[in-house]
Design an enzyme around this catalytic site. Structure first.
Site, PDB file in Angstrom:
ATOM      1  N   GLY A  90      18.243  39.466  16.301  1.00  0.00           N
ATOM      2  CA  GLY A  90      18.232  40.927  16.446  1.00  0.00           C
ATOM      3  C   GLY A  90      17.528  41.357  17.715  1.00  0.00           C
ATOM      4  O   GLY A  90      17.257  40.539  18.589  1.00  0.00           O
ATOM      5  N   ASN A  91      17.260  42.655  17.820  1.00  0.00           N
ATOM      6  CA  ASN A  91      16.502  43.157  18.971  1.00  0.00           C
ATOM      7  C   ASN A  91      15.584  44.281  18.512  1.00  0.00           C
ATOM      8  O   ASN A  91      15.588  44.665  17.351  1.00  0.00           O
ATOM      9  CB  ASN A  91      17.457  43.600  20.091  1.00  0.00           C
ATOM     10  N   HIS A  92      14.796  44.827  19.453  1.00  0.00           N
ATOM     11  CA  HIS A  92      13.737  45.766  19.077  1.00  0.00           C
ATOM     12  C   HIS A  92      14.198  47.207  18.912  1.00  0.00           C
ATOM     13  O   HIS A  92      13.377  48.077  18.657  1.00  0.00           O
ATOM     14  CB  HIS A  92      12.621  45.735  20.125  1.00  0.00           C
TER      15      HIS A  92
END
Ligand code: CTP
Length: 416
Positions: free
Chosen positions: A218-220
């Site tokens: 995933g990412n932030h």
């Protein structure tokens, strides 16, 4: 203190409060509406004053509270004459909670207290939030009154299911304050907004690409900027589809599509863009995904790590550019660029390769901008124009600027 809401700031809201145990929520509602920048004049019925005193509303709105049809008017005039302008000068008359008795009076056009007189004098939108025991709300008499008022152009915010003070359960509870304000924004946006009748698709959040049933890449991205854009588009009156991989509370009035992966975003976007006036791609869509997601949880061994092979995902905006070239939809496309270095050069390249009308670029390495925080510092890029750097703003204010720009681009497309 919450941030003023542009749609409501400076507006004159007459808040009618009637006798219901839900009056305690109305005090918070009056406070929150005042914080939006609206001028809130509260009119209480006699029964409402049995639950809460006018002083409470006076304290939270900083304005006099109107209670009596006959007393307290200036220059010897009865209050309803002195304050007949209350209804006439209002931008909206919002009655929350609205009891069965007041619903019946409004449906019949009775005028025997200050609130019913104000409702008859008012020429502004009338929004009602009924609250009563479930059996009273479902009674054919109440339902007939609701229908009469709807046919006459009033808007009704449906009560929600829940437990009553009586201990019984049913559908008759006043929604919570954020939901009430969300409904108000949605209803008033459709009447007053520059994008009324337009269809806007917004994507938000960071996608999750499955490694196995419990893990993902995933990412932030928190989704906050995308949700703020969806809300700003609703405030402007648009019909909004929000395609989101985030799990935030969706703004009232959106058509919500929950997604998880880049492939889901692509599918939902392609299904939503026919006839869309604009697509705003605020989602942080993954560029890579595990080549093979395992069907079962990958078990660890003591001494070995795990090597993942990542493959490319589809570039949604490139696919949208192809669809748009063939069909003309969506009419306006806005992209985002999250950069950690060489912001302008990278953003300029994305503007042209993705064939965008507007690109919103931000430096995600800055502590006060980008992921998860409530502020953002962005640069707007348009084809053949110099970049426009906006100052540090709340994500709500950035969203309003983007929606203003989208409204301008849609008007330009209308004229083209
Ligand atoms: N985007 C997309 N499809 C992808 C990846 C990104 O449509 N698979 C969209 C994003 O929603 C955003 C824009 O493209 O509006 C730019 O996203 P960004 O991640 O900044 O750029 P990338 O195109 O992924 O390029 P790079 O990773 O090389 O910076």
């Amino acid at each position: 203190m919450s941030e003023p809401i542009r749609l409501l700031a400076g507006k004159r809201i007459v808040l009618g409060v009637t006798g219901s145990i839900a009056v305690y929520k109305a005090a918070d509602l009056a406070s929150k509406l005042t914080q939006t920048g609206a001028r809130v004049d509260v009119v209480m019925t006699e029964s409402a004053q049995r639950f809460v005193t006018p002083l409470t509303f006076q304290a939270v709105t900083g304005r006099p509270v109107y209670t009596d049809l006959w007393q307290g008017g200036s220059a010897g005039l009865p209050t309803h004459i002195a304050h007949v302008g209350l209804g006439e000068g209002a931008d909206v008359l919002f009655i929350a909670p609205c009891s069965a008795n007041t619903l019946a009076k409004l449906a019949q056009g009775l005028a025997d207290d200050l609130l019913s007189v104000t409702a008859l004098a008012a020429r502004c939108p009338l929004i009602l939030a009924p609250a009563m025991d479930g059996s009273m709300y479902e009674h054919p008499a109440t339902q007939a009154n609701v229908q009469t008022l709807l046919q006459r152009g009033a808007a009704v915010i449906e009560p929600v299911w829940g437990r009553f003070a009586s201990g019984l359960e049913g559908r008759g509870r006043l929604p919570e304050v954020p939901a009430l304000i969300g409904h108000l924004r949605h209803l008033l946006g459709m009447r007053w907004g520059a994008l009324a009748g337009r269809r806007i698709v917004v994507t938000a959040g960071g996608t999750r690409e499955a490694i196995d049933p419990v893990r993902y890449v995933g990412n932030h991205s928190s989704g906050k900027q995308g949700y703020a854009i969806a809300q700003a588009a609703l405030d402007a009156g648009a019909q909004v589809t929000l395609i989101s991989s985030a799990h935030l509370l969706a703004p009232v009035g959106v058509r919500f599509i929950q997604v998880e992966s880049a492939a889901d975003v692509l599918e939902a976007v392609l299904a939503s863009i026919p006839q869309a006036d604009a697509l705003i791609m605020a989602a942080a869509v993954a560029d890579f995904r595990p080549q093979q997601a395992a069907d079962r949880k990958i078990k660890k061994s003591d001494d070995e790590g795990l090597t993942l092979t990542l493959g490319r995902t589809a570039d949604v905006l490139l696919r949208v550019a192809e669809v748009r070239a063939a069909s003309g939809w969506p009419r306006v496309v806005v992209g985002f660029a999250a950069e950690s270095h060489d912001l302008l050069a990278n953003a300029q390249a994305k503007l042209s390769t993705k064939r965008l009308d507007l690109l919103v670029a931000n430096d995600v390495s800055a502590p006060d901008a980008g992921f998860a925080v409530d502020t953002n510092r962005v640069v707007l890029l348009r084809p053949a124009q110099a970049p426009e750097a906006l100052p540090l703003l709340s994500k709500q204010a950035v969203a309003e600027r983007i929606v203003d720009e989208v409204a301008r681009l849609i008007r330009a497309a209308d004229d083209a």
